[in-house]
Design an enzyme around this catalytic site. Structure first.
Site, PDB file in Angstrom:
ATOM      1  CE  LYS A 289     -54.467   2.155  75.497  1.00 20.49           C
ATOM      2  NZ  LYS A 289     -55.371   2.083  76.617  1.00 20.49           N
TER       3      LYS A 289
ATOM      4  CG  HIS B 195     -51.154   3.701  79.268  1.00 24.48           C
ATOM      5  ND1 HIS B 195     -51.225   4.132  77.962  1.00 24.48           N
ATOM      6  CD2 HIS B 195     -52.390   3.845  79.781  1.00 24.48           C
ATOM      7  CE1 HIS B 195     -52.452   4.546  77.709  1.00 24.48           C
ATOM      8  NE2 HIS B 195     -53.179   4.381  78.800  1.00 24.48           N
TER       9      HIS B 195
ATOM     10  CB  SER C 120     -54.200   6.758  80.445  1.00 24.19           C
ATOM     11  OG  SER C 120     -55.382   7.233  81.041  1.00 24.19           O
TER      12      SER C 120
HETATM   13  C1  LIG Z   1     -56.819   2.077  76.721  1.00 24.89           C
HETATM   14  C2  LIG Z   1     -57.114   1.797  78.142  1.00 24.89           C
HETATM   15  C3  LIG Z   1     -58.076   0.855  78.502  1.00 24.89           C
HETATM   16  C4  LIG Z   1     -58.997   0.240  77.497  1.00 24.89           C
HETATM   17  O1  LIG Z   1     -58.382  -0.762  76.794  1.00 24.89           O
HETATM   18  P1  LIG Z   1     -58.984  -1.159  75.376  1.00 24.89           P
HETATM   19  O2  LIG Z   1     -58.420  -2.504  75.121  1.00 24.89           O
HETATM   20  O3  LIG Z   1     -58.535  -0.120  74.427  1.00 24.89           O
HETATM   21  O4  LIG Z   1     -60.473  -1.191  75.536  1.00 24.89           O
HETATM   22  C5  LIG Z   1     -58.219   0.529  79.835  1.00 24.89           C
HETATM   23  N1  LIG Z   1     -57.462   1.132  80.786  1.00 24.89           N
HETATM   24  C6  LIG Z   1     -56.559   2.066  80.472  1.00 24.89           C
HETATM   25  C7  LIG Z   1     -55.749   2.693  81.551  1.00 24.89           C
HETATM   26  C8  LIG Z   1     -56.363   2.435  79.142  1.00 24.89           C
HETATM   27  O5  LIG Z   1     -55.487   3.381  78.832  1.00 24.89           O
END
Ligand SMILES: *Cc1c(COP(=O)(O)O)cnc(C)c1O
Length: 384
Positions: free
Chosen positions: A238, A206, A178
């Protein structure tokens, strides 16, 4: 931390350039945003496909709110499991090509639920050093032994898996890292999992919607098919532009999680209107291939234009294009300079990234245009 220690601790964060502050967004998420009352061109969301403010998705949420209200009112195992949730799980499983899927309220909660549901103090979790915090916290909560391996060092991982005497082993990895934007080699990791009788848990936060021809995510782009040891996680806040997350894998895995994942059991179900919104989003993700094509074009354009900047872009072919600055204060100054020029990009600092590797995390979206990239590049050249 005692009450009277908070103020000096915060002052210390300030002096180190590590104090986090929240900005307030008005209106909708997108390539152009209003933040703290000012308009910006933004490269700072995870709305990779530009769907967070899509009218079809918003209409689906509204229609569902009219039919079903807002609150789920109960946990899934009581009366909160709505038909909209149930149908969405079927759609999500098919979307990523796995037998079964289970909705969680957030990705963070999913990992806090999955790992402790499978491993206890007799287990060992192997994690890439650059994994997302939620994967680390899930392992800590399970009380299994936690072994973090150097980023993408599969030989090291192979050796440690071989040495482990744990009863249950699990390899956890981000698919797209990320803060770096690079990719984990999933087929090789699955081979290691098979060889050492371990689970492979992949966090595609992602990649979902972004990777693969129809946006099916990292499994489809690495041509992985269902495997009893494979656990897939994707988040829906996302690229999908909504909220929540799902875990997918074998039918037995999902049944076990329904029975043992505490962050699934002991929490109120997501509002069903979000499931309706996600359903609408899935259709757009699959049908509108132009969004992924546009992202590809923007990535190429940014890389070409950034070649003569004093800061290197990190090696990434995904919409996460970090510009490696180094020092915390220098990264903050660069982010400030961009903000003065009407551009919003977050400076990512320790502890999110290692010391000395502060960076601007440029994140691209299908909602950006070629002109937006040019505007960013010319601001960076001015600041260089
Ligand atoms: C954003 C993210 C999460 C968390 O997901 P949410 O639904 O926002 O709690 C988990 N793993 C990764 C790699 C992320 O980037």
């Amino acid at each position: 931390m005692k009450p009277d220690q908070l103020q000096p601790a915060l002052a210390e964060l300030d002096s180190l350039g590590l104090r986090r502050r929240r900005r307030v967004l008005d209106g909708a998420q997108g390539a152009r945003v209003t933040v703290d009352g000012r308009d910006y061109l933004s490269f700072s969301s995870n709305d990779y496909l530009g769907l967070a403010n899509h009218p079809v998705i918003a209409a689906a949420a509204r229609a569902a709110a009219e039919r079903c209200g807002v609150g789920a009112g109960a946990a899934h195992l009581l009366t909160g499991h709505h038909r909209l949730h149930h149908d969405l799980e079927t759609e999500l499983a098919a979307f990523v090509g796995l037998p079964s899927a289970l909705l969680f309220s957030t990705g963070y909660m999913a990992s806090l639920g999955v790992i402790p549901a499978l491993l206890d103090r007799h287990g060992e979790v192997f994690e890439d050093r650059l994994n997302h915090a939620s994967l680390v916290d899930g392992a800590v909560l399970s009380r299994a032994r936690l072994t973090r391996y150097p980023h993408l060092d599969l030989d090291w991982l192979d050796r440690k898996l071989g040495e482990s005497t744990a009863r249950t082993k699990l390899i956890a990895t981000d698919t797209v890292f990320s803060m770096d934007g690079d990719l984990a080699p999933l087929p090789e990791l699955l081979e290691l999992a098979e060889k050492h009788d371990a689970w492979l848990y992949v966090d595609d936060a992602h990649g979902f919607g972004v990777l693969g021809e129809a946006g099916g995510g990292a499994l489809s782009s690495s041509r992985l098919t269902p495997h009893p040891s494979l656990i897939y996680l994707a988040t829906l806040g996302k690229a999908a532009g909504v909220a929540g997350a799902f875990v997918a894998g074998s039918q037995e895995l999902v049944e076990w999680l329904v029975n043992r994942a505490r962050t699934y059991i002991y929490t109120t179900a997501q509002p069903p209107l979000l499931a309706a919104a996600t359903s609408a989003s899935l259709k757009l993700i699959a049908a509108e291939t132009w969004r992924r094509e546009r992202l590809g074009e923007l990535i190429t354009r940014l890389k070409a234009g950034a070649a003569d900047l004093p800061w290197p872009l990190m090696a990434s072919d995904t919409p996460i294009q970090p510009l490696l600055v180094g020092g915390n204060l220098e990264a903050l100054r660069l982010a400030d300079g961009l903000r003065e020029r009407g551009i919003l990009i977050p400076a990512i600092r320790p502890p999110t990234v290692p010391q000395g590797e502060a960076r601007l995390r440029i994140s691209l979206s299908a909602a950006h245009s070629a002109e937006d990239i040019e505007q960013l590049l010319s601001a960076l050249r001015e600041l260089a």
